[in-house]
Write a protein that holds these residues in place. Sequence first.
Motif, mmCIF file in Angstrom:
data_model
loop_
_atom_site.group_PDB
_atom_site.id
_atom_site.type_symbol
_atom_site.label_atom_id
_atom_site.label_comp_id
_atom_site.label_asym_id
_atom_site.label_seq_id
_atom_site.Cartn_x
_atom_site.Cartn_y
_atom_site.Cartn_z
ATOM 1 N N VAL A 70 0.858 -1.140 0.102
ATOM 2 C CA VAL A 70 0.027 0.128 -0.079
ATOM 3 C C VAL A 70 0.748 1.248 0.123
ATOM 4 C CG1 VAL A 70 -1.596 1.258 1.283
ATOM 5 C CG2 VAL A 70 -1.957 -1.143 1.237
ATOM 6 N N PHE A 71 1.959 1.188 0.725
ATOM 7 C CA PHE A 71 2.657 2.369 0.881
ATOM 8 C C PHE A 71 3.531 2.732 -0.471
ATOM 9 C CE2 PHE A 71 2.807 2.026 5.589
ATOM 10 C CZ PHE A 71 2.286 3.345 5.905
ATOM 11 N N THR A 72 3.842 1.527 -1.154
ATOM 12 C CA THR A 72 4.776 1.924 -2.333
ATOM 13 C C THR A 72 3.772 2.454 -3.376
ATOM 14 O OG1 THR A 72 4.255 -0.580 -2.609
ATOM 15 C CG2 THR A 72 6.682 0.165 -2.209
ATOM 16 N N TRP A 73 2.507 2.094 -3.231
ATOM 17 C CA TRP A 73 1.505 2.466 -4.248
ATOM 18 C C TRP A 73 1.268 3.896 -3.925
ATOM 19 C CZ3 TRP A 73 -3.534 4.553 -3.801
ATOM 20 C CH2 TRP A 73 -4.162 4.621 -4.895
ATOM 21 N N VAL A 74 1.048 4.228 -2.726
ATOM 22 C CA VAL A 74 1.146 5.624 -2.355
ATOM 23 C C VAL A 74 2.047 6.373 -2.851
ATOM 24 C CG1 VAL A 74 0.611 7.374 -0.439
ATOM 25 C CG2 VAL A 74 -0.741 5.202 -0.496
ATOM 26 N N GLU A 75 3.218 5.802 -2.723
ATOM 27 C CA GLU A 75 4.410 6.589 -3.152
ATOM 28 C C GLU A 75 4.497 6.949 -4.571
ATOM 29 O OE1 GLU A 75 7.932 4.451 -1.795
ATOM 30 O OE2 GLU A 75 8.088 5.646 0.131
ATOM 31 N N GLY A 76 3.806 6.031 -5.360
ATOM 32 C CA GLY A 76 3.683 6.114 -6.787
ATOM 33 C C GLY A 76 2.904 7.084 -7.185
ATOM 34 N N ALA A 123 0.395 12.953 -6.063
ATOM 35 C CA ALA A 123 -0.491 14.050 -5.982
ATOM 36 C C ALA A 123 -1.595 13.646 -5.063
ATOM 37 C CB ALA A 123 -1.184 14.095 -7.393
ATOM 38 N N LEU A 124 -1.961 12.396 -5.145
ATOM 39 C CA LEU A 124 -2.910 11.645 -4.448
ATOM 40 C C LEU A 124 -2.394 11.952 -2.549
ATOM 41 C CD1 LEU A 124 -5.497 10.110 -5.158
ATOM 42 C CD2 LEU A 124 -4.434 7.950 -4.283
ATOM 43 N N LEU A 125 -1.097 11.697 -2.593
ATOM 44 C CA LEU A 125 -0.582 12.121 -1.237
ATOM 45 C C LEU A 125 -0.776 13.307 -0.741
ATOM 46 C CD1 LEU A 125 0.945 10.119 0.981
ATOM 47 C CD2 LEU A 125 3.035 11.120 0.152
ATOM 48 N N VAL A 126 -0.145 14.218 -1.500
ATOM 49 C CA VAL A 126 -0.335 15.838 -1.322
ATOM 50 C C VAL A 126 -1.882 16.273 -1.009
ATOM 51 C CG1 VAL A 126 -0.098 18.041 -2.199
ATOM 52 C CG2 VAL A 126 1.903 16.288 -2.584
ATOM 53 N N ALA A 127 -2.737 15.787 -1.992
ATOM 54 C CA ALA A 127 -3.943 15.977 -1.644
ATOM 55 C C ALA A 127 -4.774 15.425 -0.453
ATOM 56 C CB ALA A 127 -5.174 15.238 -3.044
ATOM 57 N N GLY A 128 -4.165 14.207 -0.002
ATOM 58 C CA GLY A 128 -4.707 13.541 1.280
ATOM 59 C C GLY A 128 -4.147 14.558 2.458
ATOM 60 N N VAL A 129 -2.667 14.936 2.483
ATOM 61 C CA VAL A 129 -2.447 15.795 3.400
ATOM 62 C C VAL A 129 -2.954 17.328 3.490
ATOM 63 C CG1 VAL A 129 -0.401 17.180 4.174
ATOM 64 C CG2 VAL A 129 -0.217 14.773 3.439
ATOM 65 N N VAL A 130 -3.472 17.835 2.208
ATOM 66 C CA VAL A 130 -4.155 19.052 2.212
ATOM 67 C C VAL A 130 -5.181 18.878 2.825
ATOM 68 C CG1 VAL A 130 -4.955 20.868 0.717
ATOM 69 C CG2 VAL A 130 -2.676 20.190 0.315
ATOM 70 N N LEU A 131 -6.085 17.988 2.294
ATOM 71 C CA LEU A 131 -7.547 17.388 3.364
ATOM 72 C C LEU A 131 -7.431 17.434 4.710
ATOM 73 C CD1 LEU A 131 -10.166 17.135 1.179
ATOM 74 C CD2 LEU A 131 -9.732 14.667 2.044
ATOM 75 N N LEU A 132 -6.410 16.486 4.867
ATOM 76 C CA LEU A 132 -6.336 16.445 6.452
ATOM 77 C C LEU A 132 -6.017 17.841 7.244
ATOM 78 C CD1 LEU A 132 -6.222 13.725 7.799
ATOM 79 C CD2 LEU A 132 -3.830 13.870 7.967
ATOM 80 N N ILE A 133 -5.198 18.682 6.522
ATOM 81 C CA ILE A 133 -5.022 19.995 7.117
ATOM 82 C C ILE A 133 -6.208 20.906 7.155
ATOM 83 C CG2 ILE A 133 -3.967 22.167 6.949
ATOM 84 C CD1 ILE A 133 -1.122 20.503 6.120
ATOM 85 N N LEU A 134 -6.902 20.652 5.953
ATOM 86 C CA LEU A 134 -8.071 21.300 5.968
ATOM 87 C C LEU A 134 -9.211 20.945 6.643
ATOM 88 C CD1 LEU A 134 -8.843 22.109 2.038
ATOM 89 C CD2 LEU A 134 -8.322 23.692 3.906
ATOM 90 N N ALA A 135 -9.232 19.597 7.252
ATOM 91 C CA ALA A 135 -10.061 19.121 8.102
ATOM 92 C C ALA A 135 -9.817 19.530 9.367
ATOM 93 C CB ALA A 135 -10.092 17.590 7.912
#
Lengths: 160, 603
Positions: free
Chosen positions: B334-340, B343-355
């Motif tokens: 799963v981690f390697t998939w996320v690393e690939g 953009a998804l990772l950044v979006a997730g982090v931004v979402l988290l910060i917005l949340a």
Amino acid sequence: MSRRAIALWLIESLIGFAIFFGGALLLAFWIGRSDWAVLPGWLSDHAWLLPLVVGVVMAPLVIIEPLWRYAVHRWELSGDVVYARSGWLSREWVFVPVSRIQTVDKAQGWFERALRLATVEIRTASHAGSSTIKGLDYDVAAGFAEELARRAQELRDDAT
Amino acid sequence: MTEPGSAQPDPRQPDPAQSDPRQLGPAQSDSWRPGPAQQGPGQSGTAQPGPGQPGAWPSGPGGLPVRPGATPYGEAGAARRLSPRVLLIDPIRMLPTLLLPLAGVLVAGGFSPASFGWAALGVGGSVVYAVVRWATFTYRVSGDRLELTRALISRSVRTIPLERVRGIDITTPPLHRLLRLAVLKLDTGAGGGEQEGELDALTVEEAESLRAVLLARRSVTPRPRPEGSAAAEGTAVDAPAQDGVARDGIALDGASKDGTPRDGAISARGAAAGRTSGHHDERIIGRVPRSWLRYGPLSGAYLLTPFALIAGAVGLVFQVGGELRVDARKARAVFTWVEGHPALLVAGVVLLILAMPVVGGIMYAVFNWDFTLRTRDGYLVAERGLVTRRAVSLERRRIRGYELVDGLIERRFKVVRLWAVVTGLGDSETRGQLLPVTPRTYAVDVASDAIGPFATPLRPHPSQARRRRLFRAVTPWLVVAAAMFLLGWEVAASAALVLALLGIPLGLDRYRSLGHAYDGTRLSVRNGSLRRGQAVVERRAIVGWTLRQTVFQRMSGVLTVVAGVGAGTGGYPAVDTGEAQGVEFAAEVTPDWIGPFLASPNR
């Protein structure tokens, strides 16, 4: 304070010195042995300097600290307020009115027992209003604790 | 003490379900009461229908009076059980712990009748256990003690002297709320959960009446009045004498009796104040309007909840993972998939910060919904919560002051949080809270009304203190930056440099926060920047002083004066006062303690 308190502080500072010096030796040994790439070369090459510096700096303090403490430490009970001064480099003055004292403990550790010394611990409801007077002659401590406990009972004030 | 019970008629109609104190003559006395001066018809409302008054109330099957609302905890109060409705809650509460073993049995044994039998046995066993536990647990108020008896395996009796009860905490979690139950917790100031009593669960009415009984009993004990105590203390000692009366429906013109010589603040807040309700001597001091919930995220509280939720979810995945065959290899995949997919990772982090502020705000609102602070019979009661409603009662006599806390952002919006400084209060972070994030002027009004005003401006500390604040905020980062630079880590070095630069305004602000003052009754000290706290503590709460001076402080000619207080955090420091200034401060507050030593050569 009893003069024998100097001996007590000397023993304690010797133990502290031993721990620090030992720690420095271990650290130097570990740095010297490991070839951790992150550390620059000059650091691991000169690791033996560390215990040396620690020893040179701390050795005089082992002697100075007890004498200095003896000069600083004071206690007195007057006007139903216990006043104690302690420390050497840093100082601490504690004022505890007898009416707020909750418990008075008299304690003796190994070294204190060997030196016929005792520690009087004065506890109030707050740690900042509590005082520990170390290095008293055993008989003095016993009398002081006794008197404090008696006075505290007479003056007990349950405001807190 | 007069005898208002028989003399004063009740302006409001007393609740017919209530016991009428006028039925009980002064002849009936309770032996636990320490002195005759405390006797009066007032307290007898808490009395059991005793031998002095045969058959006044019909008795239920258990020897318990059946009259609802009466307080059946007498001198040798009958042992009572928790509400049987709790049996409906217990199995649900045990479900999660039973789930895994049950699943295990079913999976391991196949879905055969035998395994179903075992599972049923497990469930049945837990229900039986709950019933037996319920049946063997009793509590009773006996004299001046509360006894909790557990006789499940070995018989254990926990005795809590009512004198030791410092606060009562009534909580209604959602399930309890559905069944009109409440959990009552006694705070005995013993520290740690071991010594504290918990009754889980009583009916709401029972919890309320038990609270009234426990609080009335324990407040009767008179205490020696400490020297130098203010008028407020005097009224507080007198107040308990009126408790029983007021509780039983004889109104004693509410507001003026509960020890508040500070009516100015009350009238200032008009409508909210002065409202009495029910049969209690009760007055609402503060009620936080719903619109103020928007200040919640400013405090930084619950901001990390999204992370906590994620951590919880990950933990759950790994816990259940064993069953679902999720192992380290899959996790790594799963981690390697996320690393690939950066953009998804950044979006997730931004979402988290917005949340963060959103979720934090929601959590804050859920916990602090309709925060109400009221006085009731010599107690401050803070009630809050949307799902779980929590009411904490703090004995006013034990309140020694308060603390106003605001963070960096909160200060910009002029909002603060308010805590009470209470002697011997366990878990004071949550229990002592008097107000959530509210505008400063409002919080100060409430604090003045509930505890006591403090209007004296704080004295600033000397300029050496500013130098020291700056030095301490900047130098560590400079040292780190230098070390990083030497090691050749430029990025880390520049980050440390930025932090060192930020240390300049931080240090200046820390200096601006410093201050101390004394107004004759209370002293106040303030410090901190990222979390600035101003403590206001009564003089009589001080149990001692500690003056501290490090080497560096001595070189600057400043010292730290700590007022030892047997409440709250234990000590409230005035950091880096001038040498003379600090000693004068202590001597000003308690001249008879410090004075003699100023003259002595041992200073």
